[in-house]
Write a protein that holds these residues in place. Structure first.
Motif, PDB file in Angstrom:
ATOM      1  N   LEU A   1      -5.250  -4.746   7.441  1.00 34.29           N
ATOM      2  CA  LEU A   1      -6.131  -5.908   7.272  1.00 34.29           C
ATOM      3  C   LEU A   1      -7.465  -5.668   7.973  1.00 34.29           C
ATOM      4  CD1 LEU A   1      -3.656  -8.887   7.943  1.00 34.29           C
ATOM      5  CD2 LEU A   1      -4.237  -7.800   5.754  1.00 34.29           C
ATOM      6  N   VAL A   2      -8.530  -6.172   7.378  1.00 32.06           N
ATOM      7  CA  VAL A   2      -9.855  -6.066   8.016  1.00 32.06           C
ATOM      8  C   VAL A   2      -9.816  -6.715   9.393  1.00 32.06           C
ATOM      9  CG1 VAL A   2     -12.272  -6.792   7.838  1.00 32.06           C
ATOM     10  CG2 VAL A   2     -11.075  -5.941   5.817  1.00 32.06           C
ATOM     11  N   SER A   3      -9.046  -7.800   9.537  1.00 33.39           N
ATOM     12  CA  SER A   3      -8.968  -8.494  10.828  1.00 33.39           C
ATOM     13  C   SER A   3      -8.294  -7.645  11.904  1.00 33.39           C
ATOM     14  CB  SER A   3      -8.206  -9.820  10.667  1.00 33.39           C
ATOM     15  OG  SER A   3      -6.959  -9.590  10.044  1.00 33.39           O
TER      16      SER A   3
ATOM     17  N   THR B   1       0.837  -1.209   0.000  1.00 32.82           N
ATOM     18  CA  THR B   1       0.000   0.000   0.000  1.00 32.82           C
ATOM     19  C   THR B   1       0.868   1.254   0.000  1.00 32.82           C
ATOM     20  OG1 THR B   1      -1.801  -1.143   1.120  1.00 32.82           O
ATOM     21  CG2 THR B   1      -1.780   1.265   1.282  1.00 32.82           C
TER      22      THR B   1
ATOM     23  N   LYS C   1      -3.442   6.459   0.621  1.00 27.15           N
ATOM     24  CA  LYS C   1      -3.373   5.063   1.089  1.00 27.15           C
ATOM     25  C   LYS C   1      -4.760   4.459   1.245  1.00 27.15           C
ATOM     26  CE  LYS C   1      -0.659   3.989   4.474  1.00 27.15           C
ATOM     27  NZ  LYS C   1       0.260   3.934   5.658  1.00 27.15           N
ATOM     28  N   GLU C   2      -5.687   5.259   1.709  1.00 28.95           N
ATOM     29  CA  GLU C   2      -7.063   4.773   1.950  1.00 28.95           C
ATOM     30  C   GLU C   2      -7.699   4.210   0.676  1.00 28.95           C
ATOM     31  OE1 GLU C   2      -9.930   3.726   4.521  1.00 28.95           O
ATOM     32  OE2 GLU C   2      -7.936   4.525   4.916  1.00 28.95           O
TER      33      GLU C   2
ATOM     34  N   TYR D   1     -15.923 -10.433  -5.094  1.00 34.32           N
ATOM     35  CA  TYR D   1     -15.005 -10.769  -4.005  1.00 34.32           C
ATOM     36  C   TYR D   1     -15.580 -10.165  -2.732  1.00 34.32           C
ATOM     37  CZ  TYR D   1     -11.830 -11.813  -7.819  1.00 34.32           C
ATOM     38  OH  TYR D   1     -11.276 -12.337  -8.966  1.00 34.32           O
ATOM     39  N   CYS D   2     -15.776 -11.002  -1.738  1.00 29.75           N
ATOM     40  CA  CYS D   2     -16.549 -10.555  -0.593  1.00 29.75           C
ATOM     41  C   CYS D   2     -16.037 -11.210   0.679  1.00 29.75           C
ATOM     42  CB  CYS D   2     -18.010 -10.951  -0.831  1.00 29.75           C
ATOM     43  SG  CYS D   2     -19.153 -10.021   0.154  1.00 29.75           S
ATOM     44  N   LEU D   3     -16.154 -10.502   1.798  1.00 31.71           N
ATOM     45  CA  LEU D   3     -15.868 -11.076   3.102  1.00 31.71           C
ATOM     46  C   LEU D   3     -16.732 -12.313   3.283  1.00 31.71           C
ATOM     47  CD1 LEU D   3     -14.163 -10.183   5.556  1.00 31.71           C
ATOM     48  CD2 LEU D   3     -16.201  -9.033   6.429  1.00 31.71           C
TER      49      LEU D   3
ATOM     50  N   TYR E   1     -15.976  -6.240  -3.783  1.00 36.97           N
ATOM     51  CA  TYR E   1     -15.344  -5.810  -5.025  1.00 36.97           C
ATOM     52  C   TYR E   1     -15.929  -6.632  -6.164  1.00 36.97           C
ATOM     53  CZ  TYR E   1     -12.234  -3.968  -1.528  1.00 36.97           C
ATOM     54  OH  TYR E   1     -11.750  -3.298  -0.427  1.00 36.97           O
TER      55      TYR E   1
ATOM     56  N   THR F   1      -8.653 -11.891   7.285  1.00 37.45           N
ATOM     57  CA  THR F   1      -7.198 -11.724   7.223  1.00 37.45           C
ATOM     58  C   THR F   1      -6.707 -11.498   5.800  1.00 37.45           C
ATOM     59  OG1 THR F   1      -7.012 -14.109   6.988  1.00 37.45           O
ATOM     60  CG2 THR F   1      -6.732 -13.204   9.206  1.00 37.45           C
ATOM     61  N   ASN F   2      -7.603 -11.641   4.823  1.00 39.01           N
ATOM     62  CA  ASN F   2      -7.165 -11.615   3.427  1.00 39.01           C
ATOM     63  C   ASN F   2      -7.638 -10.390   2.658  1.00 39.01           C
ATOM     64  OD1 ASN F   2      -6.325 -14.181   4.207  1.00 39.01           O
ATOM     65  ND2 ASN F   2      -6.738 -15.071   2.200  1.00 39.01           N
ATOM     66  N   ILE F   3      -8.122  -9.396   3.372  1.00 39.47           N
ATOM     67  CA  ILE F   3      -8.568  -8.158   2.736  1.00 39.47           C
ATOM     68  C   ILE F   3      -7.910  -6.991   3.459  1.00 39.47           C
ATOM     69  CG2 ILE F   3     -10.559  -6.728   2.115  1.00 39.47           C
ATOM     70  CD1 ILE F   3     -12.321  -9.195   2.346  1.00 39.47           C
ATOM     71  N   SER F   4      -7.305  -6.112   2.684  1.00 40.22           N
ATOM     72  CA  SER F   4      -6.662  -4.922   3.254  1.00 40.22           C
ATOM     73  C   SER F   4      -7.225  -3.667   2.613  1.00 40.22           C
ATOM     74  CB  SER F   4      -5.156  -4.995   2.999  1.00 40.22           C
ATOM     75  OG  SER F   4      -4.556  -3.716   3.168  1.00 40.22           O
ATOM     76  N   LYS F   5      -7.501  -2.689   3.426  1.00 36.00           N
ATOM     77  CA  LYS F   5      -7.946  -1.385   2.932  1.00 36.00           C
ATOM     78  C   LYS F   5      -7.077  -0.321   3.603  1.00 36.00           C
ATOM     79  CE  LYS F   5     -12.054   1.362   2.079  1.00 36.00           C
ATOM     80  NZ  LYS F   5     -12.002   2.379   3.188  1.00 36.00           N
ATOM     81  N   GLY F   6      -6.450   0.507   2.800  1.00 28.87           N
ATOM     82  CA  GLY F   6      -5.596   1.536   3.370  1.00 28.87           C
ATOM     83  C   GLY F   6      -4.375   0.958   4.059  1.00 28.87           C
ATOM     84  N   GLY F   7      -4.009  -0.257   3.671  1.00 32.78           N
ATOM     85  CA  GLY F   7      -2.808  -0.865   4.243  1.00 32.78           C
ATOM     86  C   GLY F   7      -3.054  -1.621   5.527  1.00 32.78           C
TER      87      GLY F   7
ATOM     88  N   ILE G   1      -6.413  -4.343  -1.222  1.00 27.64           N
ATOM     89  CA  ILE G   1      -5.645  -5.547  -1.543  1.00 27.64           C
ATOM     90  C   ILE G   1      -6.419  -6.783  -1.091  1.00 27.64           C
ATOM     91  CG2 ILE G   1      -3.479  -6.802  -1.155  1.00 27.64           C
ATOM     92  CD1 ILE G   1      -2.118  -4.131  -0.616  1.00 27.64           C
TER      93      ILE G   1
ATOM     94  N   VAL H   1      -6.221   2.346  -1.576  1.00 27.71           N
ATOM     95  CA  VAL H   1      -5.567   1.112  -2.039  1.00 27.71           C
ATOM     96  C   VAL H   1      -6.210  -0.108  -1.356  1.00 27.71           C
ATOM     97  CG1 VAL H   1      -3.401  -0.141  -2.266  1.00 27.71           C
ATOM     98  CG2 VAL H   1      -3.410   2.369  -2.378  1.00 27.71           C
TER      99      VAL H   1
ATOM    100  N   LEU I   1     -13.721 -14.425   1.001  1.00 28.89           N
ATOM    101  CA  LEU I   1     -12.392 -14.207   1.567  1.00 28.89           C
ATOM    102  C   LEU I   1     -12.492 -13.977   3.068  1.00 28.89           C
ATOM    103  CD1 LEU I   1     -11.074 -11.767  -1.167  1.00 28.89           C
ATOM    104  CD2 LEU I   1     -10.329 -14.119  -0.819  1.00 28.89           C
TER     105      LEU I   1
END
Lengths: 62, 62, 62, 62, 62, 62
Positions: D57-59, A25, A36-37, D7-9, E3, D49-55, A41, A39, D46
């Protein structure tokens, strides 16, 4: 945007994902000049039976 | 490259993936004139509840 | 299903895509035991500046 | 075509997927002027632990 | 998240994309119980030579 | 593997892609403990009419 999908052999730890997500990111934000917000992944984990290189499954490589 | 993502109902066996990977790699290598080593294939398995055709989940089809 | 996405350097001709599509469909139908009609393939063409291997763009390789 | 990958939680129920698939198919069919039968939707679930927003992880979000 | 990637024959107008994006976002937000702001949609347009169904390119269908 | 797909608003320069590819490969190689040669990155460029956030196309945002 940008949206990043990372297809990877499963077994990466949450710590590895956390560090990859954070640093990728940072790179995209800095080089692409986006916040950053913005991006996003996704990590799509795959077992060894589900990846082939050169026609050979990873699970078949010694 | 090329990179091939195959989204498929889960339940395919490792043998089926092995044969598909080998033969699809051969086709792409021969037709696309690339080395077999350059052909990468990923299988993304999906349950019946996660695929819809014509607005109806596969899990709802008789 | 199955759904196949092929990411490839642009420059493949329509003839190459036609032959790849036909033969990959045959392989998946035969090995996966699905009707040919159920096999969907998408080709996503990419320019040389948009593919990196080992950290180096294809457009930068000699 | 069209082919839709969502792609979804993970944690969406089968009922939610059923309703999303049905209604999204209706929208695409009506607006895109294609037969409903031609609309294919895949849900790729997903974990957090497998989704990141703004750098992040959702977890890791509280 | 979620997404959404929509692979579609090119030729859809901006108006069609605008209406699909708006209405699909509404469906996902309502059914998935997520904020509309969290729903991201990408349209990946493909020419008729780049889509195959049943082993036959769309460009080859009469 | 890993395979990285980056969906991005078009307009990124080749220089930006070169730098992103190089640095993201370094991060994945270092954190994921894989050889740099094994890291593959694809950039899929999208026009402003083809990305929606919160139900609104980027091309419609002021």
């Amino acid at each position: 945007m940008p949206y990043v999908n990372i297809y990877c052999l499963d077994g990466r730890t949450e710590d590895q994902k956390r560090e990859m997500a954070s640093r990728i990111t940072d790179v995209i934000s800095e080089v692409g000049k986006v916040q950053k917000e913005a991006v996003h992944i996704l990590f799509i984990d795959l077992p060894r039976t589900n990846i082939s290189k050169g026609g050979i499954l990873v699970s078949d490589k010694k």
